[in-house]
Design a protein around this motif. Structure first.
Motif, mmCIF file in Angstrom:
data_model
loop_
_atom_site.group_PDB
_atom_site.id
_atom_site.type_symbol
_atom_site.label_atom_id
_atom_site.label_comp_id
_atom_site.label_asym_id
_atom_site.label_seq_id
_atom_site.Cartn_x
_atom_site.Cartn_y
_atom_site.Cartn_z
ATOM 1 N N TYR A 132 19.943 40.117 -77.373
ATOM 2 C CA TYR A 132 19.536 38.713 -77.340
ATOM 3 C C TYR A 132 18.839 38.425 -76.024
ATOM 4 N N SER A 133 18.153 37.323 -75.986
ATOM 5 C CA SER A 133 17.517 36.909 -74.738
ATOM 6 C C SER A 133 17.874 35.461 -74.449
ATOM 7 N N LEU A 134 18.020 35.165 -73.187
ATOM 8 C CA LEU A 134 18.348 33.811 -72.747
ATOM 9 C C LEU A 134 17.111 33.164 -72.134
ATOM 10 N N HIS A 137 17.709 21.529 -69.880
ATOM 11 C CA HIS A 137 18.523 21.523 -71.084
ATOM 12 C C HIS A 137 19.001 22.930 -71.425
ATOM 13 N N TYR A 138 20.061 22.972 -72.219
ATOM 14 C CA TYR A 138 20.631 24.249 -72.643
ATOM 15 C C TYR A 138 19.881 24.769 -73.866
ATOM 16 N N ALA A 139 19.508 26.030 -73.838
ATOM 17 C CA ALA A 139 18.901 26.679 -74.992
ATOM 18 C C ALA A 139 19.812 27.829 -75.405
ATOM 19 N N PRO A 140 20.257 27.855 -76.656
ATOM 20 C CA PRO A 140 21.139 28.939 -77.090
ATOM 21 C C PRO A 140 20.426 30.292 -77.057
ATOM 22 N N PRO A 141 21.185 31.364 -76.921
ATOM 23 C CA PRO A 141 20.567 32.699 -76.911
ATOM 24 C C PRO A 141 19.822 32.957 -78.217
ATOM 25 N N GLU A 142 18.706 33.671 -78.120
ATOM 26 C CA GLU A 142 17.917 34.020 -79.294
ATOM 27 C C GLU A 142 17.950 35.524 -79.502
ATOM 28 N N LYS A 143 17.924 35.917 -80.758
ATOM 29 C CA LYS A 143 17.900 37.339 -81.103
ATOM 30 C C LYS A 143 16.636 37.962 -80.513
ATOM 31 N N CYS A 144 16.771 39.127 -79.916
ATOM 32 C CA CYS A 144 15.645 39.827 -79.314
ATOM 33 C C CYS A 144 14.630 40.195 -80.395
#
Length: 70
Positions: free
Chosen positions: A36-38, A44-51
């Motif tokens: 995943y990438s942050l 603001h908070y952004a949830p981790p996304e799948k790489c």
């Protein structure tokens, strides 16, 4: 050879070393094997996304196969 070309060559060399290092460990060079990438933002908070490089599994093999596709 200009300054811009020198910087470009240096950046490419760093990227190639990272790929070689991650290949020896079997990890995706984009996410360093996390899957995943942050995206850090101070507002603001952004949830981790799948790489997108390894499709979320952290594997060098998946990253390599995906990077070879046209």
């Amino acid at each position: 050879m200009g300054l811009l070309q020198t910087l470009t060559d240096w950046q490419d060399a760093l990227y190639q070393r990272r790929i070689a290092k991650m290949e020896s460990k079997g990890l995706c060079p984009d996410c360093r094997g996390k899957g995943y990438s942050l995206h850090i933002n101070e507002y603001h908070y952004a949830p981790p996304e799948k790489c997108s490089g390894c499709e979320g599994n952290g594997s060098f093999t998946t990253w390599h196969e995906k990077s070879q596709q046209p």
